[in-house]
Design an enzyme around this catalytic site. Structure first.
Site, PDB file in Angstrom:
ATOM      1  N   ASP A   1       5.061 -14.017  13.436  1.00 27.39           N
ATOM      2  CA  ASP A   1       5.354 -13.011  12.425  1.00 27.39           C
ATOM      3  C   ASP A   1       4.747 -11.696  12.925  1.00 27.39           C
ATOM      4  OD1 ASP A   1       5.116 -11.186  10.379  1.00 27.39           O
ATOM      5  OD2 ASP A   1       4.250 -12.580   8.934  1.00 27.39           O
TER       6      ASP A   1
ATOM      7  N   GLN B   1       3.249  -6.811  11.188  1.00 23.48           N
ATOM      8  CA  GLN B   1       2.171  -5.822  11.285  1.00 23.48           C
ATOM      9  C   GLN B   1       1.989  -5.292  12.698  1.00 23.48           C
ATOM     10  OE1 GLN B   1       0.519  -4.382   8.864  1.00 23.48           O
ATOM     11  NE2 GLN B   1       1.693  -5.577   7.389  1.00 23.48           N
TER      12      GLN B   1
END
Lengths: 144, 413
Positions: free
Chosen positions: B207, B210
């Site tokens: 993921d 960020q």
């Protein structure tokens, strides 16, 4: 002679008017009002006394004193505690009918939506609703 | 002002002029925008790209014979190529456009999860995950009887790699972790995690929501199987993002959604699917935003990722040092290897009050659990105040936040 709901609201509007829309000062003032709320009985911080629909935790209780209703409240956040203290100040010591039929015009006049935002506005609405529900419950109790 | 000249190879003051939104007063004070981990602001080039698309060549892409469709298709595919290079994918076809990181993860859960994970298999996630990298796997597990294992988080906000090793086995089919934590900023040792997972034959999804705008990403060197990202956290538009996947995996996976674009031939008897990436891009995509995403990637490349990272790290160290002087303030997640995220609590003061007070001073931070409730539970806290910095932030802005925090703490304690 105690003040009417309308009179207390007018008093609040006047107090906030002095702050002249300064957000930081307004927040400090709201928190200061919260700090002045009478201490809330820790035993009453139960799940059922939590006002549903608030982002922060707000506990609310009410009691009947003759034909008048008194409210007690607390919150885990200082600003919300200040906001609920305004409602306690307005509604405590009033008659059930007056509370149920009251119209609150002060939030708009003090520009509350500007400093609490939409989501928390809903929470504020939930507090008012809960206080009116208490009044409704006591009204039927008085009339029995 | 020391921090606005050419330090770390960038001129912050010049960069700020490219972000119109920053030039405004909020509650009577100049805006200081520190909610970049939620979404960062958009440079003029991105806003202009959107305008140019809608004013000049709005058309549905692929298969269109007319000039506008051709132009839109080319611009759309240019973003795919640019993004491919940006994360060093072997080929642009390995980039699938989605709504963002959340959809990218759900896509893998719904396709890879459905086909390659079954009863008794295990999916490893970490205690640092955003809900969007937890819930899709719970849905998979509920449906096919797989089990979810969780990598522990240590007190400093880093992952317990020793414990991770003990979770790995031949049952592990997928490891899904973030490159960097949205709540704390911790940068995870994903190269090590990927290598360890591959040793037991598991696939790895990263993921990257960020990390994409802040860290150098080379999906080939990392050897990750999937990398999910969002445009809006990279100075690009909301509502678009991408999934990188290795070709052989994407080809082996069943389609995600059915519709136009994803098919080769349709008959009522049998439908054959299109090649990647189109197999996973059913329906008209978010054309305008994908096109503008390229301008965002170009912006990052022009400023230079290493310059951005150095500037942001400067800001983080500066803010950290000043914040630690505030009585009762505790930083949550204090790893040495962090993105520019300062997550903190102040003893006896609810994060909500701090957020509200900072907002009154024109300073935008995020408060709450940051969509990482299990992580908050791990630290036994309700939430934190999170200030996250981007390329356009300055030390002057941080000073304002610190001064405001001192005032709040003095009042409430």
């Amino acid at each position: 002679m105690s003040q009417s709901i309308k009179e207390v609201q007018e008093e609040i509007i006047e107090e906030f008017g002095i702050l002249d829309g300064d957000m930081e000062m307004t927040n400090f003032y709201v928190m200061e009002l919260g700090q002045k709320l009478p201490e809330f009985n820790e035993e009453n911080k139960t799940e059922e006394n939590i006002v549903k629909g608030c982002q922060s935790k707000v506990w609310l209780t009410a009691e009947l004193n003759g034909d008048r209703i008194n409210y007690q409240a607390d919150s885990n956040t200082a600003i919300t505690k200040g906001l609920v203290s305004l409602l306690v100040r307005i509604f405590s010591g009033q008659k059930a009918d007056d509370i149920i039929e009251s119209e609150l015009f002060f939030p708009q006049k003090i520009g509350m939506e500007r400093f609490i935002g939409t989501q928390r506005s809903n929470g504020f609405g939930a507090m008012i609703k809960q206080m009116k529900l208490y009044a409704l419950a006591y009204k039927s109790k008085i009339e029995l | 002002m020391a921090d606005v000249s050419n330090i770390n190879g960038i001129n912050v003051e010049a960069i700020r002029t490219q972000f119109p939104v920053l030039d405004q007063m909020v509650n009577g004070k100049p805006l200081a925008y520190f909610d970049n981990a939620a979404t960062n602001q958009k440079p003029t080039s991105v806003i202009k790209a959107l305008e140019q698309y809608y004013e000049g060549y709005n058309a549905n892409i692929h298969r269109g014979i007319h000039t506008l469709a051709e132009k839109a298709t080319k611009a759309f595919e240019d973003t795919r190529t640019t993004l491919g290079k940006f994360i060093n994918a072997a080929e642009p076809e390995e980039i699938i456009f989605t709504k963002g990181t959340t959809e990218s993860i759900n896509l893998v859960a719904a396709t890879f999860g459905r086909k390659f994970i079954s009863n008794g298999d295990e999916i490893i996630i970490s205690g640092l995950e955003h809900h969007s990298n937890i819930v899709p796997w719970q849905l998979v597990a509920e449906e096919n009887g797989a089990k979810i294992r969780v990598i522990d988080v240590l007190d400093n906000g880093t992952l317990d790699i020793r414990q991770f090793k003990s979770l790995l086995s031949s049952k592990t089919k997928l490891v899904a972790v973030n490159h960097a934590s949205n709540s704390l900023g911790t940068i995870n040792p994903i190269d090590e995690i990927i290598a360890l997972a591959h040793e037991v034959g598991a696939k790895v999804l990263i993921d990257g929501a960020q990390a994409t705008a802040h860290l150098d990403i080379d999906v080939q060197a990392l050897d990750c199987d999937f990398y999910a990202l969002s445009a809006h956290k990279c100075y690009g538009p909301t509502g678009t993002g991408a999934l990188y996947g290795k070709r052989e995996l994407l080809e082996a996976m069943p389609p995600y959604q059915g519709g136009g674009e994803m098919i080769k031939d349709v008959s009522f008897e049998k439908t054959t699917y299109n090649d990647i990436p189109y197999k996973f891009e059913a329906g008209t995509p978010n054309i305008g935003d994908v096109i503008a995403f390229k301008s965002a990637l170009d912006f990052i490349t022009e400023v230079g990722k290493s310059n951005i990272a150095a500037h942001e790290n400067d800001l983080l160290q500066y803010a950290r040092e000043k914040a630690l002087q505030i009585p009762g303030l505790r930083i949550i997640g204090d790893s040495d290897n962090k993105l520019s995220v300062l997550s903190f609590i102040v003893e006896g003061i609810h994060p909500f009050d701090i957020g509200q007070m900072l907002d009154a001073s024109g300073i935008a931070v995020r408060t709450g659990h940051h969509c990482t409730q299990p992580l908050m539970e791990r630290f036994k806290i309700e939430g934190t105040v999170r200030a996250s910095f981007a390329v356009y932030n300055t030390k002057v802005e941080i000073d304002r936040m610190i001064e405001s925090l001192h005032r709040i703490v003095k009042f409430l304690k």
